[in-house]
Design an enzyme around this catalytic site. Structure first.
Site, PDB file in Angstrom:
ATOM      1  N   LYS A  62       9.587   0.795  12.671  1.00 35.40           N
ATOM      2  CA  LYS A  62      10.023   1.268  11.342  1.00 35.40           C
ATOM      3  C   LYS A  62      10.895   2.511  11.483  1.00 35.40           C
ATOM      4  O   LYS A  62      11.857   2.706  10.754  1.00 35.40           O
ATOM      5  CB  LYS A  62       8.801   1.618  10.476  1.00 35.40           C
ATOM      6  CG  LYS A  62       7.962   0.425  10.056  1.00 35.40           C
ATOM      7  CD  LYS A  62       6.862   0.887   9.110  1.00 35.40           C
ATOM      8  CE  LYS A  62       5.859  -0.206   8.844  1.00 35.40           C
ATOM      9  NZ  LYS A  62       4.685   0.252   8.108  1.00 35.40           N
ATOM     10  N   GLU A 100      -3.274  -6.147  15.594  1.00 39.65           N
ATOM     11  CA  GLU A 100      -2.847  -4.853  15.059  1.00 39.65           C
ATOM     12  C   GLU A 100      -4.001  -3.844  15.162  1.00 39.65           C
ATOM     13  O   GLU A 100      -3.776  -2.642  15.283  1.00 39.65           O
ATOM     14  CB  GLU A 100      -2.374  -5.000  13.603  1.00 39.65           C
ATOM     15  CG  GLU A 100      -1.460  -3.864  13.157  1.00 39.65           C
ATOM     16  CD  GLU A 100      -0.751  -4.139  11.835  1.00 39.65           C
ATOM     17  OE1 GLU A 100       0.427  -4.510  11.861  1.00 39.65           O
ATOM     18  OE2 GLU A 100      -1.376  -3.975  10.781  1.00 39.65           O
ATOM     19  N   GLU A 123      11.088  -4.283   4.029  1.00 39.17           N
ATOM     20  CA  GLU A 123      11.207  -5.710   3.671  1.00 39.17           C
ATOM     21  C   GLU A 123      10.766  -5.930   2.221  1.00 39.17           C
ATOM     22  O   GLU A 123      11.449  -6.585   1.431  1.00 39.17           O
ATOM     23  CB  GLU A 123      10.338  -6.580   4.591  1.00 39.17           C
ATOM     24  CG  GLU A 123      10.743  -6.574   6.048  1.00 39.17           C
ATOM     25  CD  GLU A 123      10.038  -5.483   6.852  1.00 39.17           C
ATOM     26  OE1 GLU A 123       9.646  -4.445   6.265  1.00 39.17           O
ATOM     27  OE2 GLU A 123       9.907  -5.652   8.081  1.00 39.17           O
ATOM     28  N   LYS A 177       0.843  -1.204   0.000  1.00 43.91           N
ATOM     29  CA  LYS A 177       0.000   0.000   0.000  1.00 43.91           C
ATOM     30  C   LYS A 177       0.874   1.249   0.000  1.00 43.91           C
ATOM     31  O   LYS A 177       0.664   2.167  -0.775  1.00 43.91           O
ATOM     32  CB  LYS A 177      -0.904  -0.039   1.238  1.00 43.91           C
ATOM     33  CG  LYS A 177      -1.816   1.132   1.380  1.00 43.91           C
ATOM     34  CD  LYS A 177      -2.707   0.970   2.597  1.00 43.91           C
ATOM     35  CE  LYS A 177      -3.381   2.273   2.948  1.00 43.91           C
ATOM     36  NZ  LYS A 177      -4.161   2.180   4.185  1.00 43.91           N
ATOM     37  N   GLY A 236      -4.417  -1.988   5.543  1.00 45.13           N
ATOM     38  CA  GLY A 236      -3.653  -3.136   5.052  1.00 45.13           C
ATOM     39  C   GLY A 236      -4.264  -4.468   5.452  1.00 45.13           C
ATOM     40  O   GLY A 236      -4.415  -5.382   4.639  1.00 45.13           O
ATOM     41  N   ARG A 237      -4.676  -4.583   6.711  1.00 44.98           N
ATOM     42  CA  ARG A 237      -5.211  -5.866   7.201  1.00 44.98           C
ATOM     43  C   ARG A 237      -6.653  -6.103   6.774  1.00 44.98           C
ATOM     44  O   ARG A 237      -7.240  -7.128   7.113  1.00 44.98           O
ATOM     45  CB  ARG A 237      -5.036  -5.959   8.718  1.00 44.98           C
ATOM     46  CG  ARG A 237      -5.551  -4.766   9.498  1.00 44.98           C
ATOM     47  CD  ARG A 237      -5.054  -4.773  10.937  1.00 44.98           C
ATOM     48  NE  ARG A 237      -5.454  -3.582  11.672  1.00 44.98           N
ATOM     49  CZ  ARG A 237      -4.753  -2.453  11.719  1.00 44.98           C
ATOM     50  NH1 ARG A 237      -3.618  -2.347  11.068  1.00 44.98           N
ATOM     51  NH2 ARG A 237      -5.192  -1.409  12.426  1.00 44.98           N
ATOM     52  N   HIS A 271      -2.561 -32.420  20.596  1.00 46.67           N
ATOM     53  CA  HIS A 271      -1.406 -33.201  21.048  1.00 46.67           C
ATOM     54  C   HIS A 271      -0.246 -32.286  21.413  1.00 46.67           C
ATOM     55  O   HIS A 271       0.903 -32.705  21.414  1.00 46.67           O
ATOM     56  CB  HIS A 271      -1.030 -34.215  19.973  1.00 46.67           C
ATOM     57  CG  HIS A 271      -2.161 -35.150  19.688  1.00 46.67           C
ATOM     58  ND1 HIS A 271      -2.401 -36.266  20.441  1.00 46.67           N
ATOM     59  CD2 HIS A 271      -3.166 -35.071  18.777  1.00 46.67           C
ATOM     60  CE1 HIS A 271      -3.495 -36.859  19.992  1.00 46.67           C
ATOM     61  NE2 HIS A 271      -3.984 -36.144  18.984  1.00 46.67           N
TER      62      HIS A 271
HETATM   63  O1  F6P Z   1       2.694  -4.104   9.838  1.00 45.50           O
HETATM   64  C1  F6P Z   1       2.429  -2.769   9.618  1.00 45.50           C
HETATM   65  C2  F6P Z   1       1.855  -2.556   8.289  1.00 45.50           C
HETATM   66  O2  F6P Z   1       1.706  -1.198   8.132  1.00 45.50           O
HETATM   67  C3  F6P Z   1       0.532  -3.292   8.098  1.00 45.50           C
HETATM   68  O3  F6P Z   1      -0.559  -2.608   8.587  1.00 45.50           O
HETATM   69  C4  F6P Z   1       0.543  -3.500   6.637  1.00 45.50           C
HETATM   70  O4  F6P Z   1      -0.371  -4.491   6.275  1.00 45.50           O
HETATM   71  C5  F6P Z   1       1.976  -3.877   6.393  1.00 45.50           C
HETATM   72  O5  F6P Z   1       2.706  -3.053   7.270  1.00 45.50           O
HETATM   73  C6  F6P Z   1       2.477  -3.731   4.997  1.00 45.50           C
HETATM   74  O6  F6P Z   1       2.401  -2.409   4.567  1.00 45.50           O
HETATM   75  P1  F6P Z   1       2.496  -2.036   3.036  1.00 45.50           P
HETATM   76  O7  F6P Z   1       1.364  -2.717   2.339  1.00 45.50           O
HETATM   77  O8  F6P Z   1       2.392  -0.553   2.996  1.00 45.50           O
HETATM   78  O9  F6P Z   1       3.824  -2.530   2.514  1.00 45.50           O
END
Ligand code: F6P
Length: 549
Positions: free
Chosen positions: A512, A352, A212, A206, A266-267, A383
């Site tokens: 971050k 979150e 990452e 987004k 995002g979620r 188990h």
């Molecule tokens: O984990 C934090 C977050 O901002 C989430 O809310 C989001 O889903 C994820 O990082 C990835 O963010 P992006 O889609 O901006 O890379």
């Protein structure tokens, strides 16, 4: 401003809990043959059995009063109508609009966003058709066989979980791969399984600024550019993002950018173009069913009285245990191998969203919010950690997610066992085992009475441990859509009660923010911000041993 713990109904719930004491569900079931039917609700997609809860009619009455005291109805309206309920970012949270099949007009800042949604969906559909028919091919002319999703958090968990869950509905032989963490091992593992000429990379971000994701995307772009030159980017890379500018700078061509908007968290984004890998796998028709299932649950949530409203009741039960029984953990246990990633999906969705300590008024929250979500696919957990659920000292409410029909054709023998396993766990948690029952079993098995007396103590299972059963007829796109939407709304209701903004994540932002300084230091550059001695000590040690390796 609502001061939750000072509401009369909050006090009533506390005294009601104290009066209820150790009243046992086992007795309630023995006295009331109608308890199951009294406490079961059903939509076309889901049967919700909440009979194994420490509740009476009086409890429910108080919980609904609590919902009314926080003006839940108007908060639900605000959600669906696109009010800026994410107050710290001044944004709406309109994931529900993404699954409205009628694209009902909805105005946001003077713009009808349903038109944008319809355009985005058309673009997704065309793209999926082009990939499936081979109209779109790689730089050397090969048709695509592999899709690699590069994304993390909400840009990863949803597509991965849904693709696993709905594998049976695949309409193409495309292989889906997911790269999320920055650990190069993961990326290299994926590279071993793909054919670069036949691979499409989807950069799902987004913000298009997540370290990452960008690190992985850059590495893979470099790998592809080295093989196919400039054509690699235009033929093999697409982006799903709300920051088209940044994707363009990366080198993605405009027609290969799928939009996302700030009003999609995002979620909560699986319903948007973040769902593209899923649509590539299961095709447009199944994807539409997935959206339709979620929409059906939206309508249920929006229009059903609280005492018949599944997400509202699921949420209130969670509040009851967290805030009045001191439960801090919630287990979610899907008895379906294909739903094994649902747990991590819901970990992000719940924790979150509601893992917050500051309320919407900016004050410190004096009561517990968001449970710690954990689980494991059934029967594996039985188990492993179920011992603690039955005899441990924590009260851990459980959601059992059961699926009646197997994902495998004409399969019944394993499925019966799977279903019976889930149900017996729910029953064991509810009934437990008394000393007398244990003693009688042991003597009936021929143990000498003295030994049986001693051993029976160890076999006492207190029971009275709450659980819900969510039963799906089968794991279809529609039912999965409804299940996810059910949890989304449960989270929303709990956030509304706890006076939380469920749509920001400032805690994640801190990590971050700190990372660049620490990274500089790890690379041997002088830190620009103070770093504590523990972090510094570990960085120095890392430098020493990583050189050796
Ligand atoms: O984990 C934090 C977050 O901002 C989430 O809310 C989001 O889903 C994820 O990082 C990835 O963010 P992006 O889609 O901006 O890379």
């Amino acid at each position: 401003m609502i001061n939750l713990t000072e509401l009369p109904v909050w006090q009533h719930l506390a005294s009601h809990q104290a009066e209820m004491g150790e009243s046992h569900m086992r007795d309630w079931f023995d006295q009331d043959a109608q308890r199951f039917s009294r406490y079961t609700l059903q939509t076309q997609e889901i049967l919700f059995d909440y009979s194994r809860n420490r509740i009476t009619e009086a409890t429910l009455k108080l919980l609904f009063e609590l919902a009314n005291s926080v003006q839940l109805s108007s908060k639900i309206d605000a959600l669906f109508n696109g009010h800026a309920i994410n107050i710290t970012e001044n944004r709406a949270a309109l994931h529900t609009a993404l699954r409205d099949p009628l694209h009902t007009p909805i105005m946001l800042d003077g713009e009808n966003i349903s038109i944008k949604i319809a355009d985005m969906r058309k673009k997704m559909q065309q793209f999926v058709t082009d990939i499936h028919t081979g109209k779109r091919r790689g730089a050397t002319g090969k048709s695509f066989k592999h899709i690699v999703n590069i994304g993390i958090g909400g840009s990863y968990l949803g597509p991965k979980m849904c693709a696993q869950a709905l594998k049976q509905y695949a309409v193409s032989d495309l292989q889906l791969h997911f790269i999320s963490s920055v650990d190069k091992t993961h990326l290299n593992e994926v590279l071993k399984h793909i054919d670069a000429e036949a691979t499409l990379f989807i950069i799902s971000s987004k913000s298009f600024s997540t370290l990452e994701t960008l690190t992985n995307a850059n590495t893979l772009a470099g790998f592809m550019l080295a093989k196919f030159g400039k054509a690699a980017l235009s033929h093999h890379f697409i982006a799903v993002t709300a920051c088209a500018e940044k994707a363009l700078q990366f080198g993605i061509t405009e027609e290969n950018i799928f939009p996302l908007w700030d009003w999609v968290g995002g979620r909560y984004s699986i319903w948007s173009a973040i769902g593209l890998p899923l649509m590539l796998l299961i095709g447009e028709a199944h994807f539409n069913e997935f959206l339709a299932g979620a929409h059906a649950l939206d309508l249920h949530f929006k229009h059903t009285e609280f005492n018949q409203n599944i997400p509202v009741i699921l949420a209130l039960l969670g509040v009851w245990y967290m805030n009045f029984f001191g439960a801090k953990v919630q287990a979610i246990i899907p008895y379906a191998h294909r739903l094994k990633s649902l747990i991590s999906y819901l970990q992000q969705a719940e924790m979150e969203s509601n893992g917050k300590g500051i309320n919407i008024h900016g004050s410190i929250i004096p009561y517990a919010t968001s449970p710690v979500i954990f689980g494991e696919e059934g029967c594996n957990g039985q188990h492993a950690y179920h011992q603690l659920l039955h005899q441990g000292q924590h009260l851990i409410p459980v959601d059992f997610i059961l699926v009646a029909a197997s994902s495998e054709e004409n399969e019944i023998s394993h499925q019966d066992i799977l279903l019976a396993s889930g149900l017996s766990q729910a029953q064991a948690l509810m009934r437990g085992k008394t000393y007398q029952e244990a003693y009688e079993e042991l003597t009936a098995a021929g143990l000498n009475p003295d030994y049986a007396k001693a051993l029976a103590n160890h076999q006492i299972i207190p029971g009275n441990r709450p659980s819900n059963v969510l039963l799906l007829e089968r794991l279809t796109p529609r039912n999965l859509g409804a299940l996810i939407a059910l949890y989304e709304h449960k989270i929303f209701v709990q956030g509304a009660i706890w006076q939380i903004n469920s749509f920001d994540q400032w805690g994640v932002e801190l990590g971050k923010q700190l990372l660049p300084t620490i990274l500089r230091c790890v690379k041997g550059e002088a830190p620009t911000q103070p770093i504590d001695s523990a972090t510094l000590g570990l960085i120095n040690h890392y430098k020493k041993i990583s050189k050796v390796l």
